[in-house]
Scaffold this motif. Structure first.
Motif, PDB file in Angstrom:
ATOM      1  N   MET A  19       0.855  -1.166   0.000  1.00  0.00           N
ATOM      2  CA  MET A  19       0.000   0.000   0.000  1.00  0.00           C
ATOM      3  C   MET A  19       0.910   1.241   0.000  1.00  0.00           C
ATOM      4  N   GLY A  20       0.638   2.190  -0.907  1.00  0.00           N
ATOM      5  CA  GLY A  20       1.439   3.393  -1.005  1.00  0.00           C
ATOM      6  C   GLY A  20       1.052   4.432   0.044  1.00  0.00           C
ATOM      7  N   ILE A  21       1.831   5.476   0.078  1.00  0.00           N
ATOM      8  CA  ILE A  21       1.581   6.524   1.070  1.00  0.00           C
ATOM      9  C   ILE A  21       0.292   7.293   0.786  1.00  0.00           C
ATOM     10  N   HIS A  22      -0.139   7.270  -0.468  1.00  0.00           N
ATOM     11  CA  HIS A  22      -1.349   8.021  -0.834  1.00  0.00           C
ATOM     12  C   HIS A  22      -2.631   7.233  -0.598  1.00  0.00           C
ATOM     13  N   ASN A  23      -2.518   5.929  -0.416  1.00  0.00           N
ATOM     14  CA  ASN A  23      -3.646   5.050  -0.124  1.00  0.00           C
ATOM     15  C   ASN A  23      -4.766   5.188  -1.167  1.00  0.00           C
ATOM     16  N   PHE A  24      -4.383   5.067  -2.444  1.00  0.00           N
ATOM     17  CA  PHE A  24      -5.343   5.227  -3.531  1.00  0.00           C
ATOM     18  C   PHE A  24      -6.418   4.144  -3.525  1.00  0.00           C
ATOM     19  N   GLU A  25      -6.101   2.962  -3.023  1.00  0.00           N
ATOM     20  CA  GLU A  25      -7.112   1.907  -2.957  1.00  0.00           C
ATOM     21  C   GLU A  25      -8.268   2.343  -2.063  1.00  0.00           C
ATOM     22  N   LYS A  26      -7.939   2.866  -0.905  1.00  0.00           N
ATOM     23  CA  LYS A  26      -8.974   3.343   0.025  1.00  0.00           C
ATOM     24  C   LYS A  26      -9.764   4.504  -0.590  1.00  0.00           C
ATOM     25  N   LYS A  27      -9.064   5.415  -1.249  1.00  0.00           N
ATOM     26  CA  LYS A  27      -9.734   6.562  -1.881  1.00  0.00           C
ATOM     27  C   LYS A  27     -10.663   6.111  -3.009  1.00  0.00           C
ATOM     28  N   THR A  28     -10.222   5.083  -3.749  1.00  0.00           N
ATOM     29  CA  THR A  28     -11.054   4.561  -4.834  1.00  0.00           C
ATOM     30  C   THR A  28     -12.365   4.000  -4.280  1.00  0.00           C
ATOM     31  N   TYR A  29     -12.272   3.205  -3.234  1.00  0.00           N
ATOM     32  CA  TYR A  29     -13.483   2.627  -2.644  1.00  0.00           C
ATOM     33  C   TYR A  29     -14.358   3.716  -2.009  1.00  0.00           C
ATOM     34  N   TYR A  30     -13.725   4.747  -1.497  1.00  0.00           N
ATOM     35  CA  TYR A  30     -14.477   5.890  -0.959  1.00  0.00           C
ATOM     36  C   TYR A  30     -15.332   6.513  -2.069  1.00  0.00           C
ATOM     37  N   ILE A  34      -6.750   3.937 -11.218  1.00  0.00           N
ATOM     38  CA  ILE A  34      -8.162   3.592 -11.007  1.00  0.00           C
ATOM     39  C   ILE A  34      -8.853   4.689 -10.207  1.00  0.00           C
ATOM     40  N   TYR A  35      -8.162   5.219  -9.216  1.00  0.00           N
ATOM     41  CA  TYR A  35      -8.726   6.332  -8.426  1.00  0.00           C
ATOM     42  C   TYR A  35      -9.063   7.509  -9.329  1.00  0.00           C
ATOM     43  N   LYS A  36      -8.148   7.839 -10.233  1.00  0.00           N
ATOM     44  CA  LYS A  36      -8.390   8.979 -11.124  1.00  0.00           C
ATOM     45  C   LYS A  36      -9.607   8.725 -12.018  1.00  0.00           C
ATOM     46  N   TYR A  37      -9.699   7.516 -12.591  1.00  0.00           N
ATOM     47  CA  TYR A  37     -10.869   7.183 -13.408  1.00  0.00           C
ATOM     48  C   TYR A  37     -12.152   7.290 -12.588  1.00  0.00           C
ATOM     49  N   THR A  38     -12.121   6.740 -11.382  1.00  0.00           N
ATOM     50  CA  THR A  38     -13.312   6.746 -10.529  1.00  0.00           C
ATOM     51  C   THR A  38     -13.735   8.158 -10.180  1.00  0.00           C
ATOM     52  N   TRP A  39     -12.762   8.985  -9.817  1.00  0.00           N
ATOM     53  CA  TRP A  39     -13.044  10.372  -9.446  1.00  0.00           C
ATOM     54  C   TRP A  39     -13.670  11.128 -10.615  1.00  0.00           C
ATOM     55  N   LEU A  40     -13.097  11.007 -11.809  1.00  0.00           N
ATOM     56  CA  LEU A  40     -13.602  11.716 -12.983  1.00  0.00           C
ATOM     57  C   LEU A  40     -14.964  11.180 -13.432  1.00  0.00           C
ATOM     58  N   LEU A  41     -15.087   9.864 -13.492  1.00  0.00           N
ATOM     59  CA  LEU A  41     -16.329   9.270 -14.005  1.00  0.00           C
ATOM     60  C   LEU A  41     -17.496   9.444 -13.049  1.00  0.00           C
ATOM     61  N   ARG A  42     -17.218   9.697 -11.801  1.00  0.00           N
ATOM     62  CA  ARG A  42     -18.303  10.004 -10.856  1.00  0.00           C
ATOM     63  C   ARG A  42     -19.051  11.260 -11.318  1.00  0.00           C
ATOM     64  N   TYR A  43     -18.321  12.287 -11.712  1.00  0.00           N
ATOM     65  CA  TYR A  43     -18.946  13.529 -12.176  1.00  0.00           C
ATOM     66  C   TYR A  43     -19.667  13.330 -13.501  1.00  0.00           C
ATOM     67  N   PHE A  44     -19.082  12.513 -14.373  1.00  0.00           N
ATOM     68  CA  PHE A  44     -19.733  12.196 -15.641  1.00  0.00           C
ATOM     69  C   PHE A  44     -21.052  11.465 -15.383  1.00  0.00           C
ATOM     70  N   ALA A  45     -21.025  10.491 -14.484  1.00  0.00           N
ATOM     71  CA  ALA A  45     -22.224   9.703 -14.178  1.00  0.00           C
ATOM     72  C   ALA A  45     -23.340  10.575 -13.612  1.00  0.00           C
ATOM     73  N   LYS A  46     -22.983  11.573 -12.822  1.00  0.00           N
ATOM     74  CA  LYS A  46     -23.992  12.464 -12.236  1.00  0.00           C
ATOM     75  C   LYS A  46     -24.737  13.251 -13.310  1.00  0.00           C
ATOM     76  N   LYS A  47     -24.082  13.524 -14.420  1.00  0.00           N
ATOM     77  CA  LYS A  47     -24.702  14.317 -15.488  1.00  0.00           C
ATOM     78  C   LYS A  47     -25.477  13.464 -16.487  1.00  0.00           C
ATOM     79  N   CYS A  48     -25.274  12.152 -16.461  1.00  0.00           N
ATOM     80  CA  CYS A  48     -25.948  11.258 -17.412  1.00  0.00           C
ATOM     81  C   CYS A  48     -27.382  10.994 -16.959  1.00  0.00           C
ATOM     82  N   ARG A  49     -28.304  11.252 -17.808  1.00  0.00           N
ATOM     83  CA  ARG A  49     -29.712  11.000 -17.514  1.00  0.00           C
ATOM     84  C   ARG A  49     -30.191   9.679 -18.108  1.00  0.00           C
TER      85      ARG A  49
END
Length: 121
Positions: A1-12, A48-63
């Motif tokens: 696990m890295g210092i940034h803990n991207f796995e935890k952030k991704t699941y968040y 994966i964290y970066k994809y998840t973070w970005l696609l969350r905003y995309f998903a919010k706009k998709c109707r």
């Protein structure tokens, strides 16, 4: 696990997507499957964290379901991001990253769901 803990952030962020009433249930499921697919491709947790973070905003706009969106609808959604952000629009690099994330998502959707995907990205 890295210092940034991207796995935890991704699941968040995945949990934020699951709890978000603005994201369609089918898109929540598709995003979760996409993340699992990225892990099977051995993409780093940071990526994966970066994809998840970005696609969350995309998903919010998709109707509509990601599978049902057309090119015209996608272009309209992307145009909305030009003025998106807190007190300022997203910078050009973030917008390009969003487009790359969407492209990666639709490549994966096409491989997984084939002709069910309306958008040919």
């Amino acid at each position: 696990m890295g210092i940034h803990n991207f796995e935890k952030k991704t699941y968040y962020y995945l949990n934020k997507v699951k709890e978000d009433p603005d994201v369609l249930p089918e898109n929540k499921k598709l995003l979760e499957e996409f993340v699992k697919g990225l892990r099977s491709e051995r993409i780093s947790w940071g990526g994966i964290y970066k994809y998840t973070w970005l696609l969350r905003y995309f998903a919010k706009k998709c109707r509509k379901s990601f599978l049902e969106i057309t090119r015209k609808e996608l272009d309209k959604i992307l145009a909305e991001f030009d003025g998106f952000g807190i007190n300022r629009p997203w910078n050009e690099r973030t917008q390009n990253d969003l487009r790359k994330a969407i492209k990666r998502l639709y490549k994966w959707l096409s491989q997984r769901y084939g002709n069910k995907v309306k958008l040919d990205y």
